[in-house]
Design a protein around this motif. Structure first.
Motif, PDB file in Angstrom:
ATOM      1  N   MET A 148      -2.074  14.997 -13.255  1.00 51.58           N
ATOM      2  CA  MET A 148      -2.588  13.505 -13.741  1.00 51.58           C
ATOM      3  C   MET A 148      -1.588  12.186 -13.445  1.00 51.58           C
ATOM      4  O   MET A 148      -1.253  11.974 -13.038  1.00 51.58           O
ATOM      5  CB  MET A 148      -3.133  13.497 -15.397  1.00 51.58           C
ATOM      6  CG  MET A 148      -3.875  14.037 -16.353  1.00 51.58           C
ATOM      7  SD  MET A 148      -4.360  13.377 -17.278  1.00 51.58           S
ATOM      8  CE  MET A 148      -4.559  11.812 -17.656  1.00 51.58           C
ATOM      9  N   GLY A 149      -0.112  13.212 -13.802  1.00 53.45           N
ATOM     10  CA  GLY A 149       1.363  12.639 -13.087  1.00 53.45           C
ATOM     11  C   GLY A 149       0.925  12.467 -11.465  1.00 53.45           C
ATOM     12  O   GLY A 149       1.125  11.635 -11.043  1.00 53.45           O
ATOM     13  N   LEU A 150       0.542  13.468 -10.275  1.00 52.80           N
ATOM     14  CA  LEU A 150       0.427  12.831  -9.426  1.00 52.80           C
ATOM     15  C   LEU A 150      -0.902  12.004  -9.032  1.00 52.80           C
ATOM     16  O   LEU A 150      -0.711  11.131  -8.127  1.00 52.80           O
ATOM     17  CB  LEU A 150      -0.090  14.090  -8.539  1.00 52.80           C
ATOM     18  CG  LEU A 150       1.133  15.609  -8.290  1.00 52.80           C
ATOM     19  CD1 LEU A 150       0.454  16.450  -8.354  1.00 52.80           C
ATOM     20  CD2 LEU A 150       2.306  14.709  -7.911  1.00 52.80           C
ATOM     21  N   PHE A 151      -1.590  11.877 -10.206  1.00 52.29           N
ATOM     22  CA  PHE A 151      -3.218  11.180 -10.113  1.00 52.29           C
ATOM     23  C   PHE A 151      -2.424   9.842  -9.972  1.00 52.29           C
ATOM     24  O   PHE A 151      -2.898   8.579  -9.463  1.00 52.29           O
ATOM     25  CB  PHE A 151      -4.181  10.876 -11.291  1.00 52.29           C
ATOM     26  CG  PHE A 151      -5.897  10.549 -11.145  1.00 52.29           C
ATOM     27  CD1 PHE A 151      -6.027  10.578  -9.677  1.00 52.29           C
ATOM     28  CD2 PHE A 151      -5.758   9.389 -11.886  1.00 52.29           C
ATOM     29  CE1 PHE A 151      -7.366   9.434  -9.434  1.00 52.29           C
ATOM     30  CE2 PHE A 151      -6.747   8.633 -11.407  1.00 52.29           C
ATOM     31  CZ  PHE A 151      -7.099   8.704 -11.191  1.00 52.29           C
ATOM     32  N   ALA A 152      -1.396   9.338 -11.188  1.00 56.42           N
ATOM     33  CA  ALA A 152      -0.577   8.051 -11.190  1.00 56.42           C
ATOM     34  C   ALA A 152      -0.117   7.566  -9.860  1.00 56.42           C
ATOM     35  O   ALA A 152       0.390   6.493  -9.630  1.00 56.42           O
ATOM     36  CB  ALA A 152       0.016   7.875 -12.320  1.00 56.42           C
ATOM     37  N   ALA A 153       0.866   9.228  -9.503  1.00 58.66           N
ATOM     38  CA  ALA A 153       2.052   8.825  -8.966  1.00 58.66           C
ATOM     39  C   ALA A 153       1.781   8.449  -7.458  1.00 58.66           C
ATOM     40  O   ALA A 153       1.958   7.171  -6.571  1.00 58.66           O
ATOM     41  CB  ALA A 153       2.649   9.624  -8.539  1.00 58.66           C
ATOM     42  N   ILE A 154       0.426   8.694  -6.920  1.00 61.46           N
ATOM     43  CA  ILE A 154       0.545   8.468  -5.301  1.00 61.46           C
ATOM     44  C   ILE A 154      -0.469   7.643  -4.946  1.00 61.46           C
ATOM     45  O   ILE A 154      -0.040   6.662  -4.174  1.00 61.46           O
ATOM     46  CB  ILE A 154      -0.556  10.019  -4.986  1.00 61.46           C
ATOM     47  CG1 ILE A 154      -0.007  11.654  -4.646  1.00 61.46           C
ATOM     48  CG2 ILE A 154      -1.498  10.033  -3.319  1.00 61.46           C
ATOM     49  CD1 ILE A 154      -0.614  12.330  -4.847  1.00 61.46           C
ATOM     50  N   PRO A 155      -1.467   6.696  -6.068  1.00 58.96           N
ATOM     51  CA  PRO A 155      -1.338   5.781  -5.533  1.00 58.96           C
ATOM     52  C   PRO A 155      -0.587   4.233  -5.312  1.00 58.96           C
ATOM     53  O   PRO A 155      -0.664   3.612  -4.756  1.00 58.96           O
ATOM     54  CB  PRO A 155      -3.068   5.525  -5.746  1.00 58.96           C
ATOM     55  CG  PRO A 155      -3.223   6.733  -6.642  1.00 58.96           C
ATOM     56  CD  PRO A 155      -1.755   7.815  -6.785  1.00 58.96           C
ATOM     57  N   ALA A 156      -0.004   4.505  -7.093  1.00 60.66           N
ATOM     58  CA  ALA A 156       1.327   3.651  -7.152  1.00 60.66           C
ATOM     59  C   ALA A 156       2.048   3.547  -5.678  1.00 60.66           C
ATOM     60  O   ALA A 156       2.749   2.490  -4.975  1.00 60.66           O
ATOM     61  CB  ALA A 156       2.015   4.253  -8.363  1.00 60.66           C
ATOM     62  N   VAL A 157       2.752   4.523  -5.506  1.00 61.61           N
ATOM     63  CA  VAL A 157       3.465   5.008  -3.813  1.00 61.61           C
ATOM     64  C   VAL A 157       2.938   4.907  -2.816  1.00 61.61           C
ATOM     65  O   VAL A 157       3.445   3.897  -2.023  1.00 61.61           O
ATOM     66  CB  VAL A 157       4.510   5.997  -3.863  1.00 61.61           C
ATOM     67  CG1 VAL A 157       4.821   6.246  -2.516  1.00 61.61           C
ATOM     68  CG2 VAL A 157       4.849   6.558  -4.672  1.00 61.61           C
ATOM     69  N   MET A 158       1.946   4.765  -2.614  1.00 63.07           N
ATOM     70  CA  MET A 158       0.914   4.016  -1.097  1.00 63.07           C
ATOM     71  C   MET A 158       0.928   2.845  -1.297  1.00 63.07           C
ATOM     72  O   MET A 158       1.639   2.377  -0.518  1.00 63.07           O
ATOM     73  CB  MET A 158      -0.508   5.127  -1.300  1.00 63.07           C
ATOM     74  CG  MET A 158      -0.457   6.286  -0.874  1.00 63.07           C
ATOM     75  SD  MET A 158      -1.646   6.823  -0.692  1.00 63.07           S
ATOM     76  CE  MET A 158      -2.610   6.156   0.475  1.00 63.07           C
ATOM     77  N   ALA A 159       0.889   2.746  -2.605  1.00 58.68           N
ATOM     78  CA  ALA A 159       0.291   0.723  -2.770  1.00 58.68           C
ATOM     79  C   ALA A 159       1.908   0.208  -2.411  1.00 58.68           C
ATOM     80  O   ALA A 159       2.249  -0.710  -1.929  1.00 58.68           O
ATOM     81  CB  ALA A 159      -0.480   0.216  -4.105  1.00 58.68           C
TER      82      ALA A 159
END
Length: 230
Positions: free
Chosen positions: A180-191
């Motif tokens: 869940m941490g990766l699920f939250a982090a990856i889109p945020a970093v890309m955006a």
């Protein structure tokens, strides 16, 4: 039986702290996606507006008419706010009988720079939150995982005969926190990376317009002073 546990079952069986971590990450993910959608719309609008306005501006339109047309719409933003701020200050300084071309260019340039700073701040809204989510979410998820695995091994040590089936569900529910941490982090970093690049391009475009418009107003001021002198 344990192999058939669903995500929801694993969540319910997790410890209170791990549940809190999962809910926190879920909240981060929902908030970041909301901001991603909002920022995407706002930046796309700013890009379209900038392109449309510059096409009209460089088509040779009368600046006074363009200023009145934009001002009549009420609140303005983006590159149009730079134009309105600059032209308004230009007209105000020109009314002074002792205004010089240098005074005109200095005043209009300052006015547009202030407007530019406000517009860039508006474009960067919520970007710091996305950067924060992208940075801390994996560590929050990892904390939940470490805590869950620690509890699983503590419980495992309390029994005489340990088997993999006994510890597997506990480890699985703990690892969900990392996922869940990766699920939250990856889109945020890309955006964040994509939006930062877009903001940088818009800021450069706005800055170029400020310099070019200042030069146009300076030439007009010099020409006007020469006409009055004659």
């Amino acid at each position: 039986m344990h192999a058939e546990l669903s995500f929801f079952d694993l969540f319910l069986q997790a410890s209170l702290l791990v549940k809190a971590v999962m809910l926190c990450l879920l909240g981060f993910s929902i908030a970041s996606w909301t901001m991603i959608i909002q920022r995407s719309k706002a930046l796309n609008k700013a890009q379209v507006q900038s392109s449309t306005f510059e096409d009209k501006f460089w088509s040779g339109a009368d600046l006074s008419k363009l200023y009145k047309e934009i001002s009549a719409r009420g609140a303005v933003d983006g590159i149009e706010s730079l134009f309105v701020a600059g032209f308004k200050e230009f007209a105000r300084i020109r009314k002074s009988p002792d205004s010089s071309p240098q005074a005109v260019i200095d005043g209009t340039h300052r006015a547009m720079r202030v407007s530019l700073s406000r517009e860039v701040d508006e474009l960067e809204t919520h970007l710091s939150f996305l950067a924060t989510v992208g940075s801390i979410s994996p560590y929050i998820g990892l904390f939940g995982t470490v805590w869950g695995i620690m509890n699983s091994f503590i419980a495992l040590g309390a029994v005489q005969q340990a088997t993999l089936s006994m510890v597997a569900p506990g480890i699985a529910e703990a690892l969900i926190a990392t996922a869940m941490g990766l699920f939250a982090a990856i889109p945020a970093v890309m955006a964040f990376n994509r939006f930062s690049h877009t903001v940088e391009k818009l800021e450069n475009s706005y800055g170029n317009f400020v310099e070019e418009f200042s030069s146009i107003l300076q030439r007009q001021s010099i020409a006007s002073n020469r006409t009055q002198a004659q």
